[in-house]
Design a protein around this motif. Sequence first.
Motif, PDB file in Angstrom:
ATOM      1  N   GLY B 357      84.176  79.074  22.823  1.00  0.00           N
ATOM      2  CA  GLY B 357      84.442  78.413  21.553  1.00  0.00           C
ATOM      3  C   GLY B 357      85.326  79.211  20.631  1.00  0.00           C
ATOM      4  O   GLY B 357      85.637  78.777  19.530  1.00  0.00           O
ATOM      5  N   LYS B 359      88.754  80.781  19.155  1.00  0.00           N
ATOM      6  CA  LYS B 359      90.102  80.207  19.149  1.00  0.00           C
ATOM      7  C   LYS B 359      91.121  81.113  19.804  1.00  0.00           C
ATOM      8  O   LYS B 359      92.102  80.661  20.364  1.00  0.00           O
ATOM      9  N   CYS B 363      87.344  82.100  26.981  1.00  0.00           N
ATOM     10  CA  CYS B 363      86.066  82.459  27.591  1.00  0.00           C
ATOM     11  C   CYS B 363      86.242  82.480  29.105  1.00  0.00           C
ATOM     12  O   CYS B 363      86.860  81.602  29.674  1.00  0.00           O
ATOM     13  N   ARG B 364      85.680  83.534  29.732  1.00  0.00           N
ATOM     14  CA  ARG B 364      85.846  83.655  31.180  1.00  0.00           C
ATOM     15  C   ARG B 364      84.599  83.209  31.933  1.00  0.00           C
ATOM     16  O   ARG B 364      84.496  83.381  33.135  1.00  0.00           O
ATOM     17  N   CYS B 365      83.619  82.688  31.213  1.00  0.00           N
ATOM     18  CA  CYS B 365      82.355  82.382  31.883  1.00  0.00           C
ATOM     19  C   CYS B 365      82.391  80.964  32.440  1.00  0.00           C
ATOM     20  O   CYS B 365      83.027  80.087  31.873  1.00  0.00           O
ATOM     21  N   SER B 366      81.676  80.763  33.541  1.00  0.00           N
ATOM     22  CA  SER B 366      81.573  79.413  34.075  1.00  0.00           C
ATOM     23  C   SER B 366      80.493  78.666  33.307  1.00  0.00           C
ATOM     24  O   SER B 366      79.656  79.267  32.643  1.00  0.00           O
ATOM     25  N   ILE B 370      77.030  80.167  31.401  1.00  0.00           N
ATOM     26  CA  ILE B 370      76.693  79.951  29.994  1.00  0.00           C
ATOM     27  C   ILE B 370      75.298  79.348  29.890  1.00  0.00           C
ATOM     28  O   ILE B 370      74.473  79.777  29.092  1.00  0.00           O
ATOM     29  N   GLU B 371      75.042  78.395  30.767  1.00  0.00           N
ATOM     30  CA  GLU B 371      73.740  77.735  30.731  1.00  0.00           C
ATOM     31  C   GLU B 371      72.629  78.744  31.018  1.00  0.00           C
ATOM     32  O   GLU B 371      71.606  78.766  30.341  1.00  0.00           O
ATOM     33  N   ASP B 390      76.195  78.752  13.456  1.00  0.00           N
ATOM     34  CA  ASP B 390      77.321  79.242  14.235  1.00  0.00           C
ATOM     35  C   ASP B 390      78.203  80.092  13.340  1.00  0.00           C
ATOM     36  O   ASP B 390      78.569  79.688  12.247  1.00  0.00           O
ATOM     37  N   PRO B 392      81.665  81.647  13.496  1.00  0.00           N
ATOM     38  CA  PRO B 392      82.920  81.808  14.239  1.00  0.00           C
ATOM     39  C   PRO B 392      83.658  83.060  13.778  1.00  0.00           C
ATOM     40  O   PRO B 392      83.416  83.568  12.677  1.00  0.00           O
ATOM     41  N   PHE B 501      74.602  72.755  22.815  1.00  0.00           N
ATOM     42  CA  PHE B 501      74.462  73.561  24.019  1.00  0.00           C
ATOM     43  C   PHE B 501      73.113  74.260  24.109  1.00  0.00           C
ATOM     44  O   PHE B 501      72.687  74.647  25.190  1.00  0.00           O
TER      45      PHE B 501
END
Lengths: 370, 504
Positions: B357, B359, B363-366, B370-371, B390, B392, B501
Amino acid sequence: MTGSERSAYLFLSLLQARTGTSFVSRLGEIPLSEIPEMRASELGERVRMTERATKAFDELRQGFDPESVLGDVERLGISVVTLADETYPERLKAVPDPPPALYVDGELPMPDLPSVALVGSRKASVSGLDTARSLGRALGERGVCVVSGLALGVDAAAHEGALEAEGVTVGVLGCGIDVVYPRSNRRLFGLVRESGAIVSEYHLGEAPLAWRFPARNRIISGLCQSVVVVEAAEKSGALITVRHALDAGADVWAVPGPPGLPECRGSNKLIADGAGCLWDIPEFVDSVAPLPVEPVRAKASRLDASVPAGLPEGEAAALAGVGFEPTAVDAVAGRSGMRMQEVLSALALLELKGYVSRDGSGAFVRRAGG
Amino acid sequence: MSVCRAHSLTLSGIDALPVEVEVDVSPGLPGFSIVGLPDAAVQEARERVKVAISNSGYKFPTKKVIVNLAPAHLRKEGPAFDLPIALAVLAVSGAVPAESLKDAGVVGELSLDGGLRGVRGALSMAEGARREGLRRLVLPEINANEAASIGGVKVFGIRTLREAVDFLGGAHEVAQAVPEGNDGSPGNTETVEDFADVAGQSFARRALEVAAAGGHNAIMSGPPGSGKTMLARRLPGILPPLTLDESIEVTKVHSAAGEGNGALIHARPFRAPHHTISTSGLAGGGSNPRPGEVSLAHHGVLFLDEFPEFNRPTLEVLRQPLEDGHVTISRVAATLSYPARVTLVCSMNPCPCGYAGDKRRTCRCSAGQIERYQGRISGPLLDRIDLFVDVPRLTRQELRGGLAAEPSAVIRKRVAVARETQVRRQGVPNSALAGARLREACKLGGDSEALFGAAIDRMGLTGRSHDRVLRVARTVADLAGEHDIAVEHLAEALNYRRSSFLDR
């Protein structure tokens, strides 16, 4: 004769699932029905086979019993369609490397039903998910079959959209036909099975290995006349589907996104390279599935940069501060010059009215046609 | 008379229980033994008492000396029995009038030269002495101020064994200790960092203001470097002042942990344990039980930075305190309970790499990673969190273009008024509202009811998030000084709901 061809294709399918290499395209003149009886060395001479494949061939041949393989899946209510069958999807046969057998859980749509594949990032933005869902819904309403990969993100949103419209939808798996992956989509799997079919070229229990997903993308594109990329980064599995689609002669469309946003670079580049630009949903639906009579003029998209009339002052000011790409709450406050608590309550009201949506990182984005 | 008694006290949890120290001196081979379930530190009192008595110029009896700590079933620990044992021994030999020990509670650790060292839990002991009907409490001078702040028992702080003997014998006057700095003034907040120094992040600032006002648990999620820790560190500066009763409870806990500063604590505690903390470090316990971080944060803030990095079983022990406001520690010897009514504030990254998320960095995670990362926090814990914020990472323009930052003192005033309103209305902060009391305090008018209905449908609020939104809306209305929850209050509260999420 058909019976033996069927079992030959079934045998090839199991062999392909094990080795990850395609044999169907290399068979040439070898009569199909002979394959399960051939010796590995014999076949190896005529088709280039690696050592590993030869070994797998021998192992598989020893215990191969088409009746028990078919019995196992049919007991679960899953049917098997092989290249030898008439019900095998015509378009899929045209793929350079068609799967020798397809396991179908549910019912494949009628062959003359137009179908569109919706693919994209698993980590799509809210607006991407929104678009996928609206597209799925619009296609479902028009009676177009929506094909996707039952993955997270765009895939799931596309299926959900089609289901909302009570349309037909097909999910193609990159793992065994009875494997639910990702697990969080369990409910969706059940719904898709009821309103269409779940399709896979892999037998029961095969694991979702990384190489199987690019391979399943050729089935997605092979089942459809058009492929729409909703949102894709520069290195995305969706672009593999596009390559397969071009090989199979399907149309490729892409949904434009804000310039420079990493999540949209892949899909935007497709447009630059000549893919169809999906700039309006009703227009797109008309072009893939024209109504037999004079098409009802779809109402124009409400995507409009200006603020709609009739909003209270505070909400209008907040809405003007939200962009089409995700905007943090602080930025909205900065642009509108309002106090934080006013901004917050205005944004929640706008969200309820459908003008904006909030994404996973708490940023707000304008919605098309809220 | 060969048996003399002194009254002492021992800590159990944060409460003091009475212990009677009996000393018998009888003819026989010289010896010194202590009975009555003493632990190692109490056993060592033999050596300290013997040496301290000789070094103070008195004679330790060359007879058979037996000390009994009653009741015998209660496990005694710590060095606080040194002084009562020494005084009772001296009472047998006549150096101290036995009568003078009848109405006095005595605690204190002796050093070898006869000087006195401080003890843990002085405030609780003063409270225990008052409950037991003792008129006087004799304890080391360093603890006198803290012990005196409760009132109802005369507290005398002394420096040496010799002074104690003289005081009890009437040869020496010791002034009764009076509490200092106990005027109910707010704690010292000058050293705390100020919200005025924070550029931008007005959303998170506002959320923390709501958290402070209603005592709501909050979780901040954002990429590294977005300022989550910096924001949390400024939270103590806007917390409402402690009431006197709360002050006493907080002081008791800190004193029982040996972290007291010798006076009543006026500032709400802010504890930020590192994520490598052990389960008993967080909840309290150990063979020599002491309160854990969650109890040390009682009536204050427990800040858990990098929330998913904490050991999952460690985090699960927070469920009881978040639900009931106290921690129960069961050991073979005893079951203890420490108070632990905390405002939990956590920070976390949205994904393992931290940049989902964001800007500017991809993000390099699948999606699966993340889950899994977010799944490390258990549902029951998430259910206790009212505010999801959140945070940012802001660009330079956003940092400069933000709203002018309010100083903490201004926010604190609003928060204090809002908290007073809550306590007057329902006796507890809004975060503790549930069931019938929640419905009573959070009645919605026609417009807000309609809005709430729409929100439940469109935002898919579940039963639990429904209650959370109502509680937070109540606090927002209290901050605005409104009696009823209006549409704008409810709408603001909707922004603090769980982002999609985390909602599974």
